[in-house]
Design a protein around this motif. Structure first.
Motif, short mmCIF file in Angstrom:
data_model
loop_
_atom_site.label_atom_id
_atom_site.label_comp_id
_atom_site.label_asym_id
_atom_site.label_seq_id
_atom_site.Cartn_x
_atom_site.Cartn_y
_atom_site.Cartn_z
N LYS A 252 30.15 -6.55 -1.15
CA LYS A 252 30.99 -6.06 -0.05
C LYS A 252 31.79 -4.81 -0.44
O LYS A 252 31.88 -3.85 0.32
N VAL A 280 23.03 -8.53 7.14
CA VAL A 280 24.32 -8.68 6.46
C VAL A 280 25.27 -7.55 6.89
O VAL A 280 26.42 -7.79 7.26
N TYR A 284 28.68 -7.69 9.42
CA TYR A 284 30.00 -7.25 8.99
C TYR A 284 30.54 -6.17 9.94
O TYR A 284 31.71 -6.20 10.35
N TRP A 290 31.18 -11.20 6.29
CA TRP A 290 30.29 -10.80 5.20
C TRP A 290 29.61 -12.05 4.66
O TRP A 290 30.23 -12.88 4.02
#
Ligand code: SF4
Length: 300
Positions: A252, A280, A284, A290
């Motif tokens: 992240k 993913v 986010y 996340w």
């Protein structure tokens, strides 16, 4: 955060064809030992999938295709999409092996071009040192001279009727720079670049991106075309790039500071791996959640 999917990207027709040939060979020969000379395409996930199907994948960073063949004594040998030299063909035949050739038709076209020209002159082949495609082309004749960097021009002696050509997966910008140097030394040379259409349109899609902070390339670090996409991103003025193999490698903190992220993938990257990465990042960007998957999807 905005996530852009670069189009086109991912598997090219040569890779789709090579994987289809491998799967067909497995299905039709359940009791025959099958060896693969190198990675069918430069992607670890695809190679692992081949191994799980029982194929013996022979790969060594310092061994040529010809040397790798020493380990195959019986059954079927698969030649990869990168192509092989005549010497590899002859050795495999001499050992009584059944040959399955997954060479990409675009690479074969370069072989035909180089073979025809070697009858009348020398070939300056712009390619990557130790790359299997370059090994196959340089094995055609002693008249093929590998130009991997400007220093190689110094070692080429007088040439007869030179032809300049290229590996199929090069950066078009790098190739243009080396072609220009070759033409300076041999202005009479014929130029016939062989960067394939799949590579060209994937690179052009990046060159045409507008105001992107980060280019994320999903691909294997050993894949020349994936690494080239990062280089093309730099040349396009994109200030940051990341090359990763799959969603399990996403962190992240690597993405938090970017506003506009473009995602592309090498022509040897399985689309399912890129989709996981996009899921993913989009999750986010849209929901501030996340969530990295725990497993990779099945490749075959
Ligand atoms: Fe063929 Fe080009 Fe794909 Fe390589 S990148 S397998 S040369 S189509």
């Amino acid at each position: 955060m905005e996530i852009i999917r670069v189009i086109p990207q991912g598997y090219c027709q040569g890779v789709v064809r090579a994987i289809h040939i491998v799967k067909k060979t497995i299905d039709e020969n359940p009791n025959v030992p099958i060896a693969m000379l190198g990675m069918i395409v430069h992607n670890r996930a695809v190679v692992n999938a081949c191994r799980q199907c029982g194929i013996s994948v022979l790969d060594h960073p310092h061994k040529t295709r010809l040397q790798l063949l020493d380990a195959v004594q019986e059954g079927i040998v698969i030649f990869t999409a990168h192509g092989v030299s005549d010497a590899v063909y002859e050795k495999a035949r001499g050992k009584g092996l059944q040959i399955v050739d997954a060479t990409c038709p675009d690479v074969r076209r370069t072989h035909d071009l180089v073979r025809a020209h070697c009858r009348k002159g020398d070939v300056l082949y712009i390619g990557k040192r130790f790359h299997p495609e370059a090994e196959g082309i340089c094995g055609i004749s002693g008249r093929v001279h590998l130009i991997a960097d400007p220093g190689d021009l110094e070692t080429c002696g007088p040439l007869q009727n030179p032809l300049i050509t290229t590996q199929t997966t090069l950066s078009q910008l790098d190739a243009a720079a080396l072609i220009a140097l070759c033409r300076k030394k041999w202005p009479e040379a014929i130029v016939a670049p062989e960067i394939c259409r799949a590579t060209t349109i994937r690179q052009n899609a990046i060159l045409n991106l507008q105001a992107v902070d980060l280019l994320l390339v999903v691909g294997d670090p050993r894949s020349n075309n994936s690494r080239q996409l990062c280089e093309i991103g730099k040349a396009a003025g994109i200030p940051n790039n990341i090359l990763l193999e799959n969603a399990l490698q996403l962190r992240k903190e690597d993405f938090l500071s970017y506003e506009k992220i473009a995602v592309t993938s090498g022509s040897s990257t399985p689309p399912v791996l890129t989709e996981q990465v996009l899921d993913v990042l989009r999750n986010y960007a849209e929901n501030r959640i996340w969530r990295v998957p725990e497993h990779l999807p099945s490749i075959f």
